[in-house]
Every structure is written in structure tokens, then in C-alpha cells.
Enzyme design. Structure first.
Site, PDB file in Angstrom:
ATOM      1  N   SER A 191       0.851  -1.191   0.000  1.00 20.42           N
ATOM      2  CA  SER A 191       0.000   0.000   0.000  1.00 20.42           C
ATOM      3  C   SER A 191       0.884   1.239   0.000  1.00 20.42           C
ATOM      4  O   SER A 191       1.630   1.456  -0.956  1.00 20.42           O
ATOM      5  CB  SER A 191      -0.945  -0.032   1.207  1.00 20.42           C
ATOM      6  N   THR A 192       0.865   2.030   1.067  1.00 20.15           N
ATOM      7  CA  THR A 192       1.647   3.266   1.121  1.00 20.15           C
ATOM      8  C   THR A 192       3.140   2.986   0.923  1.00 20.15           C
ATOM      9  O   THR A 192       3.717   2.178   1.629  1.00 20.15           O
ATOM     10  CB  THR A 192       1.451   3.964   2.477  1.00 20.15           C
ATOM     11  N   HIS A 218      -2.732  -1.031  -3.225  1.00 20.89           N
ATOM     12  CA  HIS A 218      -3.863  -0.142  -2.971  1.00 20.89           C
ATOM     13  C   HIS A 218      -3.686   1.116  -3.820  1.00 20.89           C
ATOM     14  O   HIS A 218      -2.773   1.903  -3.608  1.00 20.89           O
ATOM     15  CB  HIS A 218      -3.923   0.255  -1.493  1.00 20.89           C
ATOM     16  N   MET A 311       0.030   1.012   5.103  1.00 20.22           N
ATOM     17  CA  MET A 311      -0.761   1.260   6.306  1.00 20.22           C
ATOM     18  C   MET A 311      -1.707   0.099   6.560  1.00 20.22           C
ATOM     19  O   MET A 311      -2.117  -0.603   5.647  1.00 20.22           O
ATOM     20  CB  MET A 311      -1.592   2.539   6.148  1.00 20.22           C
ATOM     21  N   ASP A 314      -3.987  -5.084   6.020  1.00 16.97           N
ATOM     22  CA  ASP A 314      -4.436  -5.881   4.874  1.00 16.97           C
ATOM     23  C   ASP A 314      -3.327  -6.844   4.454  1.00 16.97           C
ATOM     24  O   ASP A 314      -2.173  -6.448   4.312  1.00 16.97           O
ATOM     25  CB  ASP A 314      -4.806  -4.958   3.707  1.00 16.97           C
TER      26      ASP A 314
END
Length: 371
Positions: A191-192, A218, A311, A314
Site C-alpha cells: 500500500s503506502t 492499494h 498502512m 491488509d
């Protein structure tokens, strides 16, 4: 102590709006604002913020140029604001390559179902990237900050191959001992900080990598097409945005499309991808847990799953299902993460068998999965 934020945008209305949202959180304080990139570069040197929010399109100096200048002078975590268009996606990816840590759509209604949710998300993102203990400008995986990655697209067809960055000997660690396990799939969730992390990892895989690869990042739907094309231009393996019915082939990576879920059907060696809208109650589209869980059903334990920076948590439950089938689970280590959330969730749950620095993961994958 409150996190000090510099808000940069050429719109006085947007500067005020972002400032008001951030100031609602007692842990955040806006120390100054800037109306263009040049002003931002100057103010960073004087006010020394902990985090910068940055627009892309501005007069005098655009956001991408400002990020490059800031990373050279006073490296500081930057959150970009982007439009959800194809051109906005390309510009945002260039900003991430220049050193920005994360991005959010400029229209808050595009990122949340309510005003309250959008406010919380912006506050959380700023706090998350501010938590990095010792920030320094990232080393791009395959190119220099002065040259946008888009300039490299198509070079592979002319015979140029991306070179891995030089790495100080002191930062290197030994590769994990090869397990000798048989594999049929490599699955990576992030993600991030993921776009730069994926570039780093995938650029080290050879063209003849012997297994198919699935990527869950993401990212909004308008971004994944541009991101897949960028990765394809940078890597020796082939990379594409996944489509419903894609037959999984060795040496090919399939990026889950933003806003949808990616699953598997069929049997190993002849599996296909199913791309579906999925349940609106699921927080992430695409969702690492959903793809990992589907991989566990189709491939059993013959999977190497890697959880990179991001973050939240997940990927933890999907990785748990894979681990129960006998799959190998790796996590990126804390020191090299932009946000040590997703990898930490896997590591704390005792699911990960290895915790590796980003610069070593691509090489370790080749060592573990190579024929």
C-alpha cells in the site's frame, strides 16, 4: 509534540480547507502554507516541517520539481494531492519517483463515503508518513530523480536493461538460505510506499523468471493502468494490468486493477484470473487478503507471498491462510518501510518466516524461486 505540517497549493481555498482539516486533530499543526513549489522549497528550509502536503500543478514551480528540490536540500516526507485522471496518474507516479511518500485524490469525495471519513483519512495519512523515525530521500530503484520514469518506457525494446542501484556494503545482509521448496506463484501485496517498493523488487527479476506474479497495490482505478505500463517499461519481466480471464504465465506480472478484486480459478499451471467488483463493505479494492485467500485455495502451499510497506493490516489474514497451506510468507523490515503497518501485522502475528530490507527482497526472491 504535534506534527508540524506545511501545506502547499496554488489555491487559497484548498490551502485553507486542508489546514482546517489537519488542525482538527490535536496531534497535527499547520506551521505555514505556500502558494507554489518555489515558495515551498524556501519555506521548508526556514520552518522545517515534519510533513508537507503538496499539489502537483502550480505556477512558478510545479510540485514534482519542488519535491526533487526538497529531497536534495532538506529531505522531508511529502503527501501529494492528485487528480484522478490518466495524466494525473502519470504525474503522481513521477512525484513518487522524485521522493514523495504517498498521495491522495484532490477531490475528497473520491476517497471516502462521507466527509467524516475523508477528514479522518487525510489526518491518518499525514500522521503515518510522519512516523518514519529517520527520513532520508529514497534511492530510486532503477533511475535517477532528475529523470522521470516515463522517459524510460520502451527502452527495454531497444535493448537497455535497468541497473540495480549501488548499495553500500554495510547495508547488505546475507540472503535467506534457499529452502528448496517448489513454487508455482509469487504474490506481492502493498500500500503506502508500494509503487517505489515494487519498482525496486520487480526490476531485479530476470525476464525468464519461472513463475507467474500477482501484484496487489492499494491504488485508484485510474492509476493502475498507468502504473502497470510504467513497470512494464522498467522491468525485464512483463507487467500488465490484470484483466478478467487472463491466463497466468511465467515471467509475467499481473497488477490488480484499482477499484476491483482479483481472484483465481482453475488449477495450478492453467489458472486464470477473475476480476470482479466485490463486496462494497470491503475496505480495500483491491484487497490483499482476498487475493491471498484465493491463492491459498488454488495453489495451496506452493506460493511465496511477500508483504511490503503499507498502512493497516491488509494481507495478514490472507497470509495466515496461505501459511496454513504451507506457503512461504516474507515481510519487508521496519527500517526500509515507508509505513511499517502491513508488514508489521504479518510479523507480529508470527506468520512471516523472513523480515527483509527492501533492497534485498528482489535478489532473495530470485534465489528462492529461480529454477
Amino acid at each position: 509534540m504535534a506534527i508540524r505540517v506545511l501545506v502547499v497549493d496554488d489555491s487559497s481555498f484548498f490551502r485553507r480547507r486542508v489546514s482546517e482539516i489537519l488542525e482538527q486533530d490535536p496531534l497535527l499543526t499547520v506551521v505555514d502554507t505556500a502558494a507554489n513549489g518555489q515558495e515551498a522549497v524556501e519555506k521548508v528550509k526556514s520552518v522545517r516541517p515534519d510533513v508537507i502536503t503538496m499539489d502537483i500543478e502550480m505556477p512558478v514551480m510545479d510540485g514534482i520539481s519542488a519535491v526533487r528540490a526538497i529531497m536534495k536540500s532538506v529531505p522531508t516526507p511529502v503527501l501529494m494531492f492528485s487528480s484522478l485522471t490518466h495524466e494525473g496518474a502519470r504525474a503522481t507516479l513521477d512525484a513518487l519517483d522524485a521522493g514523495a511518500m504517498d498521495f491522495l485524490p484532490k477531490r475528497f469525495e473520491d476517497i471516502a463515503r462521507s466527509k467524516e471519513e475523508a477528514v479522518l483519512l487525510l489526518q491518518q495519512r499525514v500522521k503515518a508518513i510522519a512516523r518514519r523515525r529517520a527520513f532520508s530521500a529514497p534511492r530510486p530503484a532503477v533511475t535517477s530523480p532528475a529523470r522521470p520514469l516515463s522517459a524510460l518506457a520502451g527502452e527495454r525494446s531497444r535493448g537497455a536493461q535497468p541497473a540495480a542501484p549501488a548499495q553500500p556494503v554495510a547495508e547488505r545482509r546475507s540472503l535467506p538460505r534457499r529452502s528448496g521448496k517448489g513454487y508455482q506463484l509469487l504474490a506481492i501485496g502493498t500500500s503506502t510506499g508500494g509503487p517505489v517498493a515494487l519498482q525496486n523488487v520487480l526490476s531485479k527479476l530476470p525476464a525468464q523468471f519461472p513463475h507467474p506474479i500477482v501484484l496487489i497495490q492499494h491504488m485508484p482505478g485510474t492509476f493502475t493502468t498507468a502504473f502497470a505500463a510504467r513497470l512494464d517499461g522498467l522491468c525485464q519481466i512483463r507487467v500488465k494490468e490484470a484483466e478478467d480471464g487472463d491466463l497466468l504465465r511465467p515471467g509475467h506480472a499481473y497488477l490488480a486493477p484499482g477499484g476491483r478484486q482479483m481472484l483465481f480459478e482453475g488449477r495450478p499451471g492453467a489458472a486464470r484470473l477473475r476480476i470482479m467488483d466485490g463486496n462494497d463493505k470491503v475496505n480495500y479494492k483491491p484487497c490483499v487478503d482476498i487475493t491471498f485467500a484465493s491463492a491459498a485455495k488454488t495453489y495451496g502451499g506452493n506460493v511465496l507471498a511477500v508483504v511490503l510497506t503499507g498502512m493497516g493490516a491488509d494481507g495478514r489474514e490472507g497470509a495466515r491462510l496461505l501459511k496454513e497451506q504451507g506457503a512461504s510468507i516474507w515481510a519487508q523490515d521496519e527500517e526500509s518501510c515507508v509505513v511499517y503497518g502491513m508488514p508489521q501485522a504479518v510479523a507480529k502475528a508470527g506468520i512471516a518466516t523472513e523480515s527483509l530490507p527492501l533492497d534485498l527482497i528482489g535478489e532473495a526472491i530470485v534465489n528462492e524461486m529461480g529454477s
